[in-house]
Enzyme design. Structure first.
Site, PDB file in Angstrom:
ATOM      1  N   ASP A   1      33.318  42.882  45.317  1.00 17.17           N
ATOM      2  CA  ASP A   1      32.207  43.513  44.567  1.00 17.17           C
ATOM      3  C   ASP A   1      30.918  43.301  45.353  1.00 17.17           C
ATOM      4  OD1 ASP A   1      32.365  40.676  43.822  1.00 17.17           O
ATOM      5  OD2 ASP A   1      30.710  41.106  42.465  1.00 17.17           O
TER       6      ASP A   1
ATOM      7  N   HIS B   1      41.456  43.939  47.438  1.00 13.58           N
ATOM      8  CA  HIS B   1      40.531  44.366  46.391  1.00 13.58           C
ATOM      9  C   HIS B   1      39.130  44.304  46.994  1.00 13.58           C
ATOM     10  CE1 HIS B   1      39.248  44.916  42.189  1.00 13.58           C
ATOM     11  NE2 HIS B   1      38.252  44.113  42.489  1.00 13.58           N
TER      12      HIS B   1
ATOM     13  N   ASP C   1      49.947  42.539  47.540  1.00 16.66           N
ATOM     14  CA  ASP C   1      49.021  43.262  48.415  1.00 16.66           C
ATOM     15  C   ASP C   1      48.672  44.605  47.786  1.00 16.66           C
ATOM     16  OD1 ASP C   1      47.478  44.153  50.471  1.00 16.66           O
ATOM     17  OD2 ASP C   1      49.133  44.474  51.883  1.00 16.66           O
TER      18      ASP C   1
ATOM     19  N   GLU D   1      41.712  39.741  46.312  1.00 17.05           N
ATOM     20  CA  GLU D   1      40.310  40.043  46.604  1.00 17.05           C
ATOM     21  C   GLU D   1      39.900  39.286  47.868  1.00 17.05           C
ATOM     22  OE1 GLU D   1      37.573  39.944  43.249  1.00 17.05           O
ATOM     23  OE2 GLU D   1      35.909  40.603  44.514  1.00 17.05           O
TER      24      GLU D   1
HETATM   25  O1  9MR Z   1      36.368  32.615  43.277  1.00 22.62           O
HETATM   26  C1  9MR Z   1      36.144  32.715  41.878  1.00 22.62           C
HETATM   27  C2  9MR Z   1      37.237  31.968  41.160  1.00 22.62           C
HETATM   28  O2  9MR Z   1      37.160  30.607  41.474  1.00 22.62           O
HETATM   29  C3  9MR Z   1      37.131  32.200  39.663  1.00 22.62           C
HETATM   30  O3  9MR Z   1      38.251  31.622  39.021  1.00 22.62           O
HETATM   31  C4  9MR Z   1      37.078  33.698  39.366  1.00 22.62           C
HETATM   32  C5  9MR Z   1      36.939  34.011  37.874  1.00 22.62           C
HETATM   33  O4  9MR Z   1      35.711  33.588  37.400  1.00 22.62           O
HETATM   34  O5  9MR Z   1      35.995  34.271  40.057  1.00 22.62           O
HETATM   35  C6  9MR Z   1      36.098  34.165  41.442  1.00 22.62           C
HETATM   36  O6  9MR Z   1      34.981  34.723  42.030  1.00 22.62           O
HETATM   37  C7  9MR Z   1      34.829  36.115  41.925  1.00 22.62           C
HETATM   38  C8  9MR Z   1      33.439  36.341  41.329  1.00 22.62           C
HETATM   39  O7  9MR Z   1      33.427  35.915  39.990  1.00 22.62           O
HETATM   40  C9  9MR Z   1      32.981  37.789  41.443  1.00 22.62           C
HETATM   41  N1  9MR Z   1      33.107  38.267  42.788  1.00 22.62           N
HETATM   42  C10 9MR Z   1      34.468  38.141  43.317  1.00 22.62           C
HETATM   43  C11 9MR Z   1      34.878  36.688  43.334  1.00 22.62           C
HETATM   44  C12 9MR Z   1      36.249  36.490  43.987  1.00 22.62           C
HETATM   45  O8  9MR Z   1      37.285  36.969  43.210  1.00 22.62           O
END
Ligand code: 9MR
Ligand code: ZN
Length: 548
Positions: free
Chosen positions: A178, A490, A520, A529
């Site tokens: 994102d 992602h 994947d 992601e």
């Molecule tokens: O890396 C983050 C992970 O530790 C959390 O469990 C998760 C849910 O809150 O979020 C991950 O971070 C994401 C962030 O919230 C938004 N941008 C993408 C990040 C990677 O997935």
């Protein structure tokens, strides 16, 4: 003898156009498909009974090394029996394949002194390709990825009491797949990257990153960090506090960032974000001082203002994120405050910062963690404390923290040794765990620096081997690198452009909750992601392998 030609069918499955078929059949021999350093351990995991194995020269199939395997060993997290092929004794440079009698030959891999140089360049460049507020462009494997200037309206103040008004919040890196920007996640990312510079500067300086838009005298690597650091300055309120994040209210679609037009806002401030900002800017002030004194002063002055805010308000300030469904990065602040004190003290030598740091270290019994991420940056404080050459540290506390660091590093080494794919994180699988595997290089290399014990460096290499193919999938987890890397991360850029391959140099989050749960697939944001904190850690681990 060209033994691998006995298995032409499986070899054919690995030609690029047919990878979809290969995806369902992981290779039997799982190894770092990027390659190995000549004088370091080299082990492959074989997922079938095999008593002996050969290393073959890739160009003519000649056998150059043979040995017995070790096994079977049970690998509980994947439920497999594995046989280990240890070819550490083979130290010649070149391109090779590995084959156990009667089994399909492996994908080719290199043994070479500089085998991780290009991966380092690509991983470091990936931060540049994440830049917000500007056009970016980069070529990999003959394909050119890019987008125009994005998010030039950053950011609106509607959620902090000034509807319809704006501050300049342009710049920085997009967080992940994102495009939002989160100060807390910048913390562990920038912390790892600045630590890489402090630990491996001579080696990093030697690698051209080929970034456009970067002119001397600032080294490219630091220029990239500056892009994020200068954005952080904009995330600070006049009273020193930092906005927790800058974000759309909901996640956007799979469009290139310059096509995303939804309004983006700063959220209220938080003490964890503020402490992380202080730590990053204080550490950056130290790193930039010999290179750009005026910039270093600007960073330090901002760090000081952040610190004054924190000192005046010892209670935790939790940011109010109501109205947003984007990333939360909610975290308690004691470890962030500890890290801020550590970097501020190391840079300035001011005694009250040392007192705060040592108090915090004592309160946590000098704990050093084997496994850490954005929610716990204590290790960054610990490493700065132990690496310091300042003379006013409490010697008893130094001894305690040092001994904890070494036992934690020993524990990581043991965990890797007991795992069928030498995964230094063992059987812990959670969101972003691939990033944590890479991040274990920080305590490992701190222990290595203190003792010279090569086991710590070798376990750092194990982490990379695992991420680049020595895993249950036999695949690289980094886009554009190694064998059968992720094709559908992602990532809104990769999904939003017209290029078939994804943007290069990005580590995907990895399997969880089980070792075999990685998919994947673009929609699988939980395991596929990409994110700056995972790449920052990967950059550190790769930097540790470069020869100075
Ligand atoms: O890396 C983050 C992970 O530790 C959390 O469990 C998760 C849910 O809150 O979020 C991950 O971070 C994401 C962030 O919230 C938004 N941008 C993408 C990040 C990677 O997935
Ligand atoms: Zn942007």
């Amino acid at each position: 003898m060209m033994r691998y030609l006995l298995f032409p069918v499986l070899t054919v499955l690995w030609v690029p156009g047919l990878l979809a078929t290969a995806a369902e059949t992981p290779p039997i021999v799982r190894l770092n498909s990027v390659g190995y350093l000549p004088n370091a351990p080299k082990v492959a995991s074989i997922a079938a009974r095999a008593d002996r194995f050969d290393v073959l020269r890739a160009n003519d199939g000649r056998v150059v090394f043979s040995a017995a395997t070790h096994g079977p060993i049970k690998n509980p997290d994947t439920g497999e029996s594995l046989w280990l092929a240890d070819f550490s004794a083979f130290q010649e440079s070149g391109e090779f394949r590995l084959q156990a009698e009667g089994l399909p030959v492996s994908t080719p891999f290199r043994i070479q002194d500089h085998v991780y140089r290009d991966p380092f360049r690509v991983a470091a460049r990936s931060m540049y390709l994440w830049r917000c507020g500007t056009a970016v462009q980069g070529t990999q494997n003959g394909q050119t990825f890019g987008h125009g200037p994005c998010h030039l309206e950053d950011a609106w103040l509607d959620f902090v009491g000034s509807p319809g008004q704006k501050i300049d919040g342009t710049g920085g890196w997009h967080d992940a797949g994102d495009y939002n920007k989160y100060v807390v996640n910048a913390g562990v990312t920038v912390g790892a990257m600045l630590r890489a510079w402090e630990d491996f500067e001579p080696a990093i300086r030697k690698i051209p990153l080929d970034l456009p838009q970067v002119a001397p005298p600032i080294p490219e690597y630091l220029a990239e960090l500056r892009w994020e650091l200068d954005w952080l300055l904009k995330m600070q309120r006049v009273d020193g506090a930092a906005y927790h994040k800058l974000s759309t209210t909901n996640f956007g679609g799979f469009l290139l960032p310059d096509l995303e037009k939804a309004k983006r806002y700063v959220t209220p401030v938080g003490s964890a974000a503020t402490a992380d900002l202080v730590a990053m800017l204080a550490q950056a002030a130290r790193v930039f001082r010999p290179i750009h004194a005026a910039l270093a002063s600007q960073y330090l002055e901002a760090a000081r203002r952040g610190r004054e805010f924190l000192k005046a308000l010892p209670e935790e300030v939790r940011p109010n994120l109501a109205g947003f469904t984007t990333g939360g990065y909610g975290t308690r602040d004691p470890d962030d405050r500890l890290w801020a004190a550590a970097e501020f003290w190391e840079t300035t030598g001011e005694p009250d910062a040392r007192l705060e740091l040592e108090k915090g270290l004592r309160e946590s019994q000098g704990k050093v963690d084997a496994d850490f991420d954005w929610g716990n940056v204590r290790n960054l404080a610990v490493i700065t404390y132990l690496r310091s050459t300042r003379t006013d540290r409490d010697p008893n506390l130094v001894a305690l923290v040092r001994s904890n660091l070494l036992s934690t590093a020993d524990e990581i080494v043991r965990t890797a040794r007991n795992h069928g794919y030498a995964r230094p994180l063992g059987d812990r699988y959670y969101w972003g765990c691939n990033g944590s595997v890479a991040r274990q290089a920080l305590p490992l290399m701190a222990a290595h620096r203190m003792t010279g014990n090569e086991a710590y460096r070798h376990t750092t290499l194990d982490a990379l081997h695992h991420l680049l193919g020595r895993n249950v999938y036999g695949r690289s987890f980094v886009t554009g690198l190694g064998f059968h890397p992720p094709k559908h991360p992602h990532d809104r850029r990769s999904g939003g452009d017209k290029i078939e391959d994804p943007w290069p140099g990005y580590l995907v989050g990895g399997a969880h909750p089980k070792a075999t749960d990685w998919k994947d697939e673009e929609k699988d944001y939980r395991t596929n992601e990409i994110a700056i904190n995972w790449n920052g850690a990967l950059i550190y681990a790769l930097a540790a392998t470069l020869s100075p």
